[in-house]
Design a protein around this motif. Structure first.
Motif, PDB file in Angstrom:
ATOM      1  N   CYS A 198      -2.882  -9.303  -8.922  1.00  0.00           N
ATOM      2  CA  CYS A 198      -2.639  -8.672  -7.633  1.00  0.00           C
ATOM      3  C   CYS A 198      -3.844  -7.802  -7.267  1.00  0.00           C
ATOM      4  CB  CYS A 198      -1.369  -7.819  -7.702  1.00  0.00           C
ATOM      5  SG  CYS A 198      -1.022  -6.909  -6.186  1.00  0.00           S
ATOM      6  N   VAL A 199      -4.321  -7.946  -6.026  1.00  0.00           N
ATOM      7  CA  VAL A 199      -5.491  -7.173  -5.614  1.00  0.00           C
ATOM      8  C   VAL A 199      -5.136  -5.740  -5.235  1.00  0.00           C
ATOM      9  CG1 VAL A 199      -6.787  -9.199  -4.885  1.00  0.00           C
ATOM     10  CG2 VAL A 199      -5.358  -8.008  -3.233  1.00  0.00           C
ATOM     11  N   SER A 200      -3.850  -5.410  -5.214  1.00  0.00           N
ATOM     12  CA  SER A 200      -3.435  -4.049  -4.898  1.00  0.00           C
ATOM     13  C   SER A 200      -3.199  -3.222  -6.156  1.00  0.00           C
ATOM     14  CB  SER A 200      -2.176  -4.082  -4.042  1.00  0.00           C
ATOM     15  OG  SER A 200      -1.772  -2.779  -3.718  1.00  0.00           O
ATOM     16  N   ILE A 203       4.320 -13.816  -6.370  1.00  0.00           N
ATOM     17  CA  ILE A 203       3.361 -13.670  -5.276  1.00  0.00           C
ATOM     18  C   ILE A 203       4.113 -13.544  -3.957  1.00  0.00           C
ATOM     19  CG2 ILE A 203       3.051 -16.133  -4.855  1.00  0.00           C
ATOM     20  CD1 ILE A 203       0.040 -15.539  -4.525  1.00  0.00           C
ATOM     21  N   ASP A 204       3.665 -12.626  -3.106  1.00  0.00           N
ATOM     22  CA  ASP A 204       4.291 -12.430  -1.803  1.00  0.00           C
ATOM     23  C   ASP A 204       3.474 -13.109  -0.712  1.00  0.00           C
ATOM     24  OD1 ASP A 204       6.433 -10.995  -0.217  1.00  0.00           O
ATOM     25  OD2 ASP A 204       4.607 -10.241   0.755  1.00  0.00           O
ATOM     26  N   HIS A 205       2.187 -12.781  -0.643  1.00  0.00           N
ATOM     27  CA  HIS A 205       1.321 -13.403   0.352  1.00  0.00           C
ATOM     28  C   HIS A 205      -0.132 -13.297  -0.094  1.00  0.00           C
ATOM     29  CE1 HIS A 205       1.270  -9.144   1.595  1.00  0.00           C
ATOM     30  NE2 HIS A 205       0.080  -9.409   2.086  1.00  0.00           N
ATOM     31  N   GLU A 206      -0.973 -14.073   0.563  1.00  0.00           N
ATOM     32  CA  GLU A 206      -2.411 -14.070   0.283  1.00  0.00           C
ATOM     33  C   GLU A 206      -3.125 -13.308   1.396  1.00  0.00           C
ATOM     34  OE1 GLU A 206      -4.521 -15.823  -1.976  1.00  0.00           O
ATOM     35  OE2 GLU A 206      -2.932 -16.685  -3.206  1.00  0.00           O
ATOM     36  N   THR A 207      -4.139 -12.553   1.019  1.00  0.00           N
ATOM     37  CA  THR A 207      -4.985 -11.880   1.999  1.00  0.00           C
ATOM     38  C   THR A 207      -6.396 -12.430   1.843  1.00  0.00           C
ATOM     39  OG1 THR A 207      -5.572 -10.088   0.496  1.00  0.00           O
ATOM     40  CG2 THR A 207      -3.601  -9.774   1.843  1.00  0.00           C
ATOM     41  N   GLY A 249      -7.367 -11.559  -1.689  1.00  0.00           N
ATOM     42  CA  GLY A 249      -6.660 -12.243  -2.758  1.00  0.00           C
ATOM     43  C   GLY A 249      -5.167 -12.071  -2.620  1.00  0.00           C
ATOM     44  N   PRO A 250      -4.425 -12.477  -3.660  1.00  0.00           N
ATOM     45  CA  PRO A 250      -2.958 -12.431  -3.588  1.00  0.00           C
ATOM     46  C   PRO A 250      -2.400 -11.020  -3.762  1.00  0.00           C
ATOM     47  CG  PRO A 250      -3.667 -13.304  -5.694  1.00  0.00           C
ATOM     48  CD  PRO A 250      -4.908 -13.120  -4.873  1.00  0.00           C
ATOM     49  N   ILE A 251      -1.235 -10.796  -3.135  1.00  0.00           N
ATOM     50  CA  ILE A 251      -0.490  -9.538  -3.223  1.00  0.00           C
ATOM     51  C   ILE A 251       0.865  -9.843  -3.835  1.00  0.00           C
ATOM     52  CG2 ILE A 251       0.528  -7.618  -1.916  1.00  0.00           C
ATOM     53  CD1 ILE A 251      -2.435  -7.499  -1.737  1.00  0.00           C
ATOM     54  N   CYS A 252       1.298  -9.030  -4.793  1.00  0.00           N
ATOM     55  CA  CYS A 252       2.601  -9.247  -5.427  1.00  0.00           C
ATOM     56  C   CYS A 252       3.718  -8.691  -4.549  1.00  0.00           C
ATOM     57  CB  CYS A 252       2.631  -8.611  -6.822  1.00  0.00           C
ATOM     58  SG  CYS A 252       2.627  -6.826  -6.842  1.00  0.00           S
ATOM     59  N   ARG A 253       4.945  -9.039  -4.903  1.00  0.00           N
ATOM     60  CA  ARG A 253       6.107  -8.617  -4.116  1.00  0.00           C
ATOM     61  C   ARG A 253       6.289  -7.098  -4.125  1.00  0.00           C
ATOM     62  NH1 ARG A 253      10.481 -13.183  -5.998  1.00  0.00           N
ATOM     63  NH2 ARG A 253       9.439 -14.919  -4.990  1.00  0.00           N
ATOM     64  N   GLU A 254       6.014  -6.471  -5.258  1.00  0.00           N
ATOM     65  CA  GLU A 254       6.201  -5.015  -5.341  1.00  0.00           C
ATOM     66  C   GLU A 254       5.225  -4.264  -4.452  1.00  0.00           C
ATOM     67  OE1 GLU A 254       6.382  -3.432  -9.266  1.00  0.00           O
ATOM     68  OE2 GLU A 254       7.714  -4.996  -9.967  1.00  0.00           O
ATOM     69  N   CYS A 255       3.997  -4.740  -4.359  1.00  0.00           N
ATOM     70  CA  CYS A 255       2.995  -4.046  -3.554  1.00  0.00           C
ATOM     71  C   CYS A 255       3.159  -4.314  -2.066  1.00  0.00           C
ATOM     72  CB  CYS A 255       1.587  -4.455  -3.989  1.00  0.00           C
ATOM     73  SG  CYS A 255       1.169  -3.870  -5.636  1.00  0.00           S
ATOM     74  N   SER A 256       3.842  -5.387  -1.697  1.00  0.00           N
ATOM     75  CA  SER A 256       4.009  -5.698  -0.287  1.00  0.00           C
ATOM     76  C   SER A 256       5.096  -4.858   0.363  1.00  0.00           C
ATOM     77  CB  SER A 256       4.332  -7.184  -0.106  1.00  0.00           C
ATOM     78  OG  SER A 256       5.601  -7.475  -0.644  1.00  0.00           O
ATOM     79  N   PHE A 263      -3.594  -4.592  -9.406  1.00  0.00           N
ATOM     80  CA  PHE A 263      -4.446  -5.156 -10.447  1.00  0.00           C
ATOM     81  C   PHE A 263      -3.689  -5.568 -11.701  1.00  0.00           C
ATOM     82  CE2 PHE A 263      -7.141  -2.225  -7.991  1.00  0.00           C
ATOM     83  CZ  PHE A 263      -7.994  -3.161  -7.430  1.00  0.00           C
ATOM     84  N   LEU A 264      -2.396  -5.857 -11.552  1.00  0.00           N
ATOM     85  CA  LEU A 264      -1.604  -6.352 -12.676  1.00  0.00           C
ATOM     86  C   LEU A 264      -1.586  -7.872 -12.644  1.00  0.00           C
ATOM     87  CD1 LEU A 264       1.464  -3.943 -12.626  1.00  0.00           C
ATOM     88  CD2 LEU A 264      -0.480  -3.914 -14.177  1.00  0.00           C
ATOM     89  N   VAL A 265      -1.598  -8.480 -13.832  1.00  0.00           N
ATOM     90  CA  VAL A 265      -1.477  -9.924 -13.938  1.00  0.00           C
ATOM     91  C   VAL A 265       0.000 -10.267 -13.880  1.00  0.00           C
ATOM     92  CG1 VAL A 265      -1.906 -11.940 -15.381  1.00  0.00           C
ATOM     93  CG2 VAL A 265      -3.581 -10.092 -15.292  1.00  0.00           C
ATOM     94  N   ARG A 266       0.369 -11.131 -12.931  1.00  0.00           N
ATOM     95  CA  ARG A 266       1.771 -11.468 -12.702  1.00  0.00           C
ATOM     96  C   ARG A 266       1.939 -12.975 -12.642  1.00  0.00           C
ATOM     97  NH1 ARG A 266       4.935  -7.180 -11.152  1.00  0.00           N
ATOM     98  NH2 ARG A 266       3.821  -5.284 -10.703  1.00  0.00           N
ATOM     99  N   HIS A 267       3.181 -13.413 -12.796  1.00  0.00           N
ATOM    100  CA  HIS A 267       3.503 -14.827 -12.702  1.00  0.00           C
ATOM    101  C   HIS A 267       3.447 -15.264 -11.236  1.00  0.00           C
ATOM    102  CE1 HIS A 267       6.000 -18.487 -12.872  1.00  0.00           C
ATOM    103  NE2 HIS A 267       5.401 -18.634 -14.038  1.00  0.00           N
ATOM    104  N   ARG A 268       3.118 -16.534 -11.004  1.00  0.00           N
ATOM    105  CA  ARG A 268       2.993 -17.047  -9.634  1.00  0.00           C
ATOM    106  C   ARG A 268       4.278 -16.897  -8.828  1.00  0.00           C
ATOM    107  NH1 ARG A 268      -1.697 -17.701  -7.131  1.00  0.00           N
ATOM    108  NH2 ARG A 268      -3.251 -18.356  -8.626  1.00  0.00           N
ATOM    109  N   SER A 269       5.428 -16.824  -9.492  1.00  0.00           N
ATOM    110  CA  SER A 269       6.688 -16.661  -8.768  1.00  0.00           C
ATOM    111  C   SER A 269       6.795 -15.288  -8.109  1.00  0.00           C
ATOM    112  CB  SER A 269       7.873 -16.878  -9.706  1.00  0.00           C
ATOM    113  OG  SER A 269       7.881 -15.894 -10.718  1.00  0.00           O
TER     114      SER A 269
END
Length: 96
Positions: A69-71, A81-85, A88-95, A73-79
């Motif tokens: 996640c570019v917000s 992912i919330d959206h791409e900017t 780079g990708p943003i996780c659900r928690e950061c969105s 910086f944690l490595v997360r599973h592809r499931s």
């Protein structure tokens, strides 16, 4: 009320000497626990000296089904992912 911060806070008569403090001993309300441990008194290290113990940790590279996640910086599973900017990708928690 205006306060003069340059003025001395105690006079010589108000200050107790170190000897007087030592003679008085510990405060009546003081306990054997540090203030950091007062909120969790059940935490005990057991008194073992672990300074010479080496821990072996295997660090795996980022897998194909993971992203960083570019917000946060944690490595997360592809499931997760919330959206791409553009960055780079943003996780659900950061969105949120």
């Amino acid at each position: 009320m205006a306060t003069d911060y340059d003025a001395p806070r105690k006079t010589e008569e108000d200050a107790e000497s170190i000897e007087a403090l030592k003679e008085r001993g510990p405060a009546k309300g003081a306990s054997g626990l540090d203030s950091d441990d007062a909120d969790n008194p059940s935490f005990d290290l057991g008194g073992n000296d672990l300074s010479d113990v080496e821990l072996d940790v295997i660090v795996l590279p980022q897998q194909d089904d993971e992203f960083t996640c570019v917000s946060c910086f944690l490595v997360r599973h592809r499931s997760q992912i919330d959206h791409e900017t553009d960055l780079g990708p943003i996780c659900r928690e950061c969105s949120n």
